[in-house]
Design a protein around this motif. Structure first.
Motif, mmCIF file in Angstrom:
data_model
loop_
_atom_site.group_PDB
_atom_site.id
_atom_site.type_symbol
_atom_site.label_atom_id
_atom_site.label_comp_id
_atom_site.label_asym_id
_atom_site.label_seq_id
_atom_site.Cartn_x
_atom_site.Cartn_y
_atom_site.Cartn_z
ATOM 1 N N HIS A 184 -30.524 -26.569 -50.965
ATOM 2 C CA HIS A 184 -29.291 -26.152 -50.551
ATOM 3 C C HIS A 184 -28.928 -26.283 -49.605
ATOM 4 C CE1 HIS A 184 -30.044 -24.221 -54.750
ATOM 5 N NE2 HIS A 184 -31.201 -23.090 -54.448
ATOM 6 N N LEU A 185 -29.420 -27.093 -48.530
ATOM 7 C CA LEU A 185 -29.134 -27.346 -47.636
ATOM 8 C C LEU A 185 -29.393 -28.889 -47.429
ATOM 9 C CD1 LEU A 185 -29.365 -25.061 -44.727
ATOM 10 C CD2 LEU A 185 -27.578 -25.006 -45.599
ATOM 11 N N ASP A 186 -28.649 -29.779 -47.080
ATOM 12 C CA ASP A 186 -28.692 -31.058 -46.104
ATOM 13 C C ASP A 186 -29.275 -32.063 -45.137
ATOM 14 O OD1 ASP A 186 -27.328 -32.390 -49.165
ATOM 15 O OD2 ASP A 186 -26.095 -31.569 -48.374
ATOM 16 N N ALA A 187 -28.920 -31.008 -44.049
ATOM 17 C CA ALA A 187 -29.420 -30.365 -43.167
ATOM 18 C C ALA A 187 -29.436 -29.556 -41.996
ATOM 19 C CB ALA A 187 -29.069 -31.996 -42.296
ATOM 20 N N ALA A 188 -30.016 -29.474 -40.473
ATOM 21 C CA ALA A 188 -29.383 -28.132 -39.917
ATOM 22 C C ALA A 188 -29.338 -28.892 -38.427
ATOM 23 C CB ALA A 188 -30.112 -26.840 -40.120
ATOM 24 N N ILE A 189 -29.259 -27.672 -37.991
ATOM 25 C CA ILE A 189 -29.410 -27.943 -36.533
ATOM 26 C C ILE A 189 -30.172 -26.917 -35.619
ATOM 27 C CG2 ILE A 189 -27.947 -28.024 -34.491
ATOM 28 C CD1 ILE A 189 -25.760 -29.715 -35.718
ATOM 29 N N VAL A 190 -31.440 -26.907 -35.713
ATOM 30 C CA VAL A 190 -31.796 -26.000 -35.210
ATOM 31 C C VAL A 190 -32.924 -26.164 -33.926
ATOM 32 C CG1 VAL A 190 -32.087 -24.831 -37.406
ATOM 33 C CG2 VAL A 190 -33.453 -26.714 -35.953
ATOM 34 N N ALA A 191 -33.236 -24.975 -33.247
ATOM 35 C CA ALA A 191 -33.709 -25.102 -31.712
ATOM 36 C C ALA A 191 -35.648 -25.696 -32.358
ATOM 37 C CB ALA A 191 -34.177 -24.067 -31.048
ATOM 38 N N THR A 192 -36.181 -26.522 -32.372
ATOM 39 C CA THR A 192 -37.140 -26.834 -32.741
ATOM 40 C C THR A 192 -38.484 -27.146 -31.386
ATOM 41 O OG1 THR A 192 -36.320 -29.206 -32.423
ATOM 42 C CG2 THR A 192 -36.410 -29.055 -34.379
#
Length: 312
Positions: free
Chosen positions: A140-148
């Motif tokens: 349901h999401l193609d990508a995301a911006i997160v803390a890794t």
């Protein structure tokens, strides 16, 4: 068996309701029901237990849905191959961003990205890391911006930038007159934190606990936004830590409360993440290039130590 039938099956499995699934797929409910029935007749199994409310998958249905996700994803890859061959960067792209990144990063890159790639229709959601992982896994999401790093088997990570932590220390606090802050100066007992569910909160806790093994988890105040933490700190209720990009919007009258860490500065790693199936990579590459290009002008820190966002 058709790809369309499998898409209908996945929609019913997600919504547990034929009517809602039909709306999601932009078809009538009788059409969707008929196609799923045809598939069940062909396989000679029941995929759904229609006697349950809401509808449930049968045991074999769960196995079919698991395989259907792989097949549908691979079918989408064909269009990806064609798009990449033509050099086409466009179409709908669903992007998730965590709350502590969205308000600072999005205004920095969105206008530039839209201007550079006008054929991409971005659909952006503000979501927690936990919600993002679930949505990427389910398609349901193609990508995301997160803390890794996130250490998720089915998710790939590409680093965008490293964002240092900055202390926000109000007048009257024991550390306010320190020109620079050492990590060993931190104490969770006078720290204002984001509420549970924010990975930046977990990073701050990990940073403090790494140097104070006897610190307990009793906090004075927890809030849902970094802006609220700053206001509470100004009221003398404690200090807090901010991601560096948030400090760029601090009022001139409050800048004296910003205190940087001794090198290496603790920092969070910010990445664009996506499913290991690597669908829509041309758009992911375009996002990565635009964001990393813009961020180089905003963050000049080099000597940093990455603090994990994973709860410990």
């Amino acid at each position: 068996m058709t790809i369309t039938q499998l898409i209908y099956v996945l929609a019913v499995a997600e919504h547990q309701n034929f009517t809602k699934a039909a709306e999601k797929c932009f078809v009538t409910q009788p059409t969707l029901s008929m196609q799923i029935q045809k598939l069940e007749d062909q396989l000679d199994v029941q995929i759904f237990d229609r006697t349950k409310k809401p509808i449930e998958l049968t045991d074999v249905g769960r196995k079919i849905v698991s395989q259907a996700k792989n097949i549908v994803n691979e079918s989408y890859r064909i269009q990806d191959i064609v798009d990449q061959q033509k050099g086409f960067i466009g179409g709908e792209f669903k992007l998730g961003i965590i709350p502590t990144i969205m308000p600072t990063l999005l205004p920095m890159f969105l206008k530039t990205f839209i201007k550079k790639h006008p054929k991409v229709k971005l659909k952006i959601e503000e979501l927690t890391t936990e919600e993002i992982i679930s949505k990427i896994t389910d398609g349901h999401l193609d990508a995301a911006i997160v803390a890794t790093p996130l250490e998720q088997e089915n998710i790939k990570e590409r680093v965008l930038y490293y964002e240092p932590f900055v202390s926000y220390i109000p007048k009257g606090h024991r550390l306010h007159h320190n020109k620079k802050i050492g990590v060993t100066d931190l104490d969770l007992n006078d720290m204002l934190l984001l509420e549970d569910g924010h990975c930046f909160r977990d990073g701050v806790i990990n940073l403090c606990k790494a140097f104070k093994d006897n610190t307990n988890d009793k906090f004075q105040i927890e809030s849902g936004s970094i802006e609220t933490l700053v206001k509470l700190s100004n009221e003398g209720l404690g200090m807090t830590l901010l991601p560096y990009l948030h400090t760029l919007d601090i009022k001139d009258s409050e800048k004296d409360n910003l205190h940087y860490f001794n090198d290496p500065s603790p920092a969070r790693e910010v990445s664009i993440i996506y499913h290991k199936s690597e669908l829509k990579m041309q758009i992911i590459d375009a996002l990565h290039n635009v964001i990393s290009g813009i961020i180089r002008g905003a963050i000049a820190f080099q000597n940093v130590e990455i603090i994990s966002p994973l709860p410990k």
